[in-house]
Design an enzyme around this catalytic site. Structure first.
Site, mmCIF file in Angstrom:
data_model
loop_
_atom_site.group_PDB
_atom_site.id
_atom_site.type_symbol
_atom_site.label_atom_id
_atom_site.label_comp_id
_atom_site.label_asym_id
_atom_site.label_seq_id
_atom_site.Cartn_x
_atom_site.Cartn_y
_atom_site.Cartn_z
ATOM 1 N N SER A 37 -3.245 3.683 -2.754
ATOM 2 C CA SER A 37 -3.350 2.540 -3.662
ATOM 3 C C SER A 37 -2.973 1.258 -2.938
ATOM 4 O O SER A 37 -2.098 1.256 -2.063
ATOM 5 C CB SER A 37 -2.420 2.728 -4.866
ATOM 6 N N ALA B 220 0.852 -1.195 0.000
ATOM 7 C CA ALA B 220 0.000 0.000 0.000
ATOM 8 C C ALA B 220 0.881 1.237 0.000
ATOM 9 O O ALA B 220 2.004 1.215 0.505
ATOM 10 C CB ALA B 220 -0.916 0.003 1.221
ATOM 11 N N ASP B 221 0.353 2.298 -0.559
ATOM 12 C CA ASP B 221 1.077 3.570 -0.539
ATOM 13 C C ASP B 221 0.075 4.708 -0.550
ATOM 14 O O ASP B 221 -0.966 4.630 -1.213
ATOM 15 C CB ASP B 221 2.013 3.685 -1.747
ATOM 16 N N THR B 222 0.394 5.756 0.212
ATOM 17 C CA THR B 222 -0.494 6.910 0.335
ATOM 18 C C THR B 222 0.269 8.187 0.009
ATOM 19 O O THR B 222 1.414 8.355 0.441
ATOM 20 C CB THR B 222 -1.066 7.015 1.770
#
Length: 197
Positions: free
Chosen positions: A109, A72-74
């Site tokens: 994502s 995940a990445d924000t």
């Protein structure tokens, strides 16, 4: 439930997986998050989430069966600029002064690798977060709580920063870093049951 490898060191993401009852282990990926070239800003989180999964597949021992892997990445975006984790109090102050009275886009994502099918699926969630006008006293007080440390954009929406959030268009969990609906839906699509026996 089958265990999942979480390709993230984020305590918030770990808390969400625990809340969902998903057994997991953590492998912190060594990914250069600045190596995104001229990529469109809103595409960066999906690219990095996928790179984190790819890293984990490469570091697992060859004899180990590759299970489920979640990356995940924000990224926080405002006026064509990105805001990651502030390096110090001065940078956190600048972030909050910039966010004051404005609406930012938080893009998170997910990348989910299914080891049985050798299949990687991705999903992106965008949330609009509107801050009220912040006074210098409010910013100083918030920074004094220490909550800004290691937080994208310099604030935690699930904590005291919620005092200053006038409106959210999207979901809280996406801003925290692991959108619940999207994760549930991806797992369900892949045949991973969260509500079965």
């Amino acid at each position: 439930m089958e265990p999942i490898i979480l390709a993230s060191g984020s305590p918030r993401r770990q808390e969400i997986l625990k809340m969902m009852g998903i057994p997991f282990q953590v492998i912190i990926p060594d990914v250069d998050e600045s190596d995104t070239g001229d990529m469109e800003l809103e595409l960066i989180p999906e690219f990095l989430a996928s790179k984190k999964v790819e890293y984990v597949t490469k570091v697992l021992p060859p004899e180990q069966e590759v299970p489920w892997i979640l990356g995940a990445d924000t990224l926080t975006i405002l006026d064509g600029k990105t805001y990651g984790k502030p390096a110090d109090t001065d940078e956190a102050t600048r972030f909050l002064e910039t966010f004051s009275g404005k609406t930012q886009t938080v893009v998170t994502s997910l990348a989910l690798y299914n080891g049985n099918l050798h299949f990687l699926s991705t999903r992106t969630c965008k949330t609009l977060v509107t801050f009220t006008e912040l006074s210098k006293e409010e910013i100083d007080w918030y920074l004094s709580t220490g909550e800004w440390h290691n937080a994208a954009g310099g604030y935690r929406i699930q904590g005291l920063a919620s005092y200053f959030i006038r409106k959210i268009e999207g979901t809280n969990s996406a801003v925290v870093g692991l959108p619940l609906f999207e994760l549930y839906d991806m797992l369900k699509e892949q045949g991973y049951s969260l509500i079965g026996d």
